[in-house]
Enzyme design. Structure first.
Site, PDB file in Angstrom:
ATOM      1  N   GLU A 118      53.612  36.145  31.950  1.00 52.79           N
ATOM      2  CA  GLU A 118      53.100  35.539  33.195  1.00 52.79           C
ATOM      3  C   GLU A 118      53.137  34.017  33.140  1.00 52.79           C
ATOM      4  O   GLU A 118      52.464  33.345  33.912  1.00 52.79           O
ATOM      5  CB  GLU A 118      51.669  36.023  33.496  1.00 52.79           C
ATOM      6  N   HIS A 141      44.232  35.683  32.996  1.00 50.24           N
ATOM      7  CA  HIS A 141      44.629  36.860  33.768  1.00 50.24           C
ATOM      8  C   HIS A 141      44.200  38.086  32.987  1.00 50.24           C
ATOM      9  O   HIS A 141      44.457  38.194  31.784  1.00 50.24           O
ATOM     10  CB  HIS A 141      46.138  36.864  34.001  1.00 50.24           C
ATOM     11  N   HIS A 143      42.719  42.597  33.491  1.00 52.28           N
ATOM     12  CA  HIS A 143      42.765  43.819  34.306  1.00 52.28           C
ATOM     13  C   HIS A 143      41.367  44.447  34.382  1.00 52.28           C
ATOM     14  O   HIS A 143      41.144  45.506  33.784  1.00 52.28           O
ATOM     15  CB  HIS A 143      43.766  44.816  33.698  1.00 52.28           C
ATOM     16  N   HIS A 214      46.608  45.286  40.348  1.00 52.64           N
ATOM     17  CA  HIS A 214      47.077  44.789  39.058  1.00 52.64           C
ATOM     18  C   HIS A 214      45.936  44.157  38.257  1.00 52.64           C
ATOM     19  O   HIS A 214      45.582  44.652  37.199  1.00 52.64           O
ATOM     20  CB  HIS A 214      48.246  43.807  39.287  1.00 52.64           C
TER      21      HIS A 214
END
Ligand code: 2HA
Ligand code: ZN
Length: 269
Positions: A118, A141, A143, A214
């Site tokens: 990413e 980032h 989940h 996501h």
């Protein structure tokens, strides 16, 4: 030999990243290699660090990011696990230097660990933050289970519907995630389109944005603060789901109660 030797401030910063990575794993938000962290560590780049030779070829970023000239980042490695990074941050991530063309980077330490998939989103967001004169240096980032589950309901994807619902679950959420949760429609992971839409959402005055079906992407001054914003939002999502699984729709705090929180704590929204 490590870049962290004799650099206590940098070592502390990387220690914070490792600690946060451990939390992401413990929370169940970081299956396999899931999630990524990058931190702008340019403030720690002393002369010796700037003189360090590269241990990789120049690698294309995939776009030109003019505000990143001469910047240094710690990046989680691609295919690396958060639970491993928690114990060995310099074997599961690396320090990169952005080259003068602002379109390439090279790895300088400790090992030639290739940065996160990413990276386009992370670096584009750092470029944007610097351009705005922001104090934010960290992006995370991950989940988070309950928040991702909620992103499967189209109703929750409408602007600020989920923000309002999450804020109304417990007063702290509005106080400590005061810009709420921005929304980015589903896009291919790692894509430049996802990077562009993430910046648009952050520019729309959010610190945490949902990547539909996501995960979330958060920016803050440091990695712990980014983690905290995600944590309080996900806590609210969990409370909502607990109430639903007990068989009722939670009341939520009233609009008046939420306005009072904003007034008393001088919140931006
Ligand atoms: O790094 O989470 O979105 C693995 C991911 C990609
Ligand atoms: Zn992901």
């Amino acid at each position: 030999m490590s870049i962290l030797d004799n650099r206590p401030a940098l070592a502390h910063e990387i220690g914070q990243i490792a600690e946060a990575a451990g939390y992401l794993w413990q929370k169940g938000w970081a299956e396999r290699n899931g999630g990524n962290i990058t931190v702008n560590i340019t403030e720690h780049a002393d002369e010796a660090m700037r003189a360090m030779p590269a241990i990789s070829q120049p690698i294309a970023i995939g776009s030109t990011l003019p505000n990143l000239r001469g910047c240094y980042f710690y990046c989680k490695g691609t295919q690396k696990r958060m639970r491993d990074l928690a114990r060995w941050p310099m074997a599961n991530g690396s320090v990169i230097r952005i080259l003068d063309d602002c379109a390439h980077y090279e790895i300088i330490a400790d090992e030639p660990v290739m940065p996160t998939s990413e990276l386009p989103s992370h670096l584009a967001v750092h470029n944007y933050l610097i351009g705005k004169g922001s104090t934010y240096k960290a992006s995370v980032h991950t989940h988070p289970i309950e928040l991702v589950a909620m992103s499967h309901n189209p109703e929750f994807l409408k602007k600020d519907v989920l923000t309002k619902l999450l804020w109304s679950m417990i007063p702290e959420t509005k106080a400590f995630a005061p810009r709420g949760l921005g929304m980015v429609p589903y896009m291919l992971p790692s894509s430049n389109e996802l990077a562009a839409e993430t910046i648009k959402a952050i520019d729309d005055n959010y610190d945490v944005v949902m990547w539909e079906k996501h995960g979330v992407f958060a920016v803050e001054n440091d990695v712990m603060s980014a983690f905290d914003q995600i944590d309080v939002l996900n806590k609210s999502a969990n409370i909502y789901m607990c109430a639903r699984s007990m068989g009722f729709v939670p009341d939520g705090m009233s609009d008046e109660q939420m306005t009072e929180i904003s007034t008393v704590f001088h919140l931006p929204k």
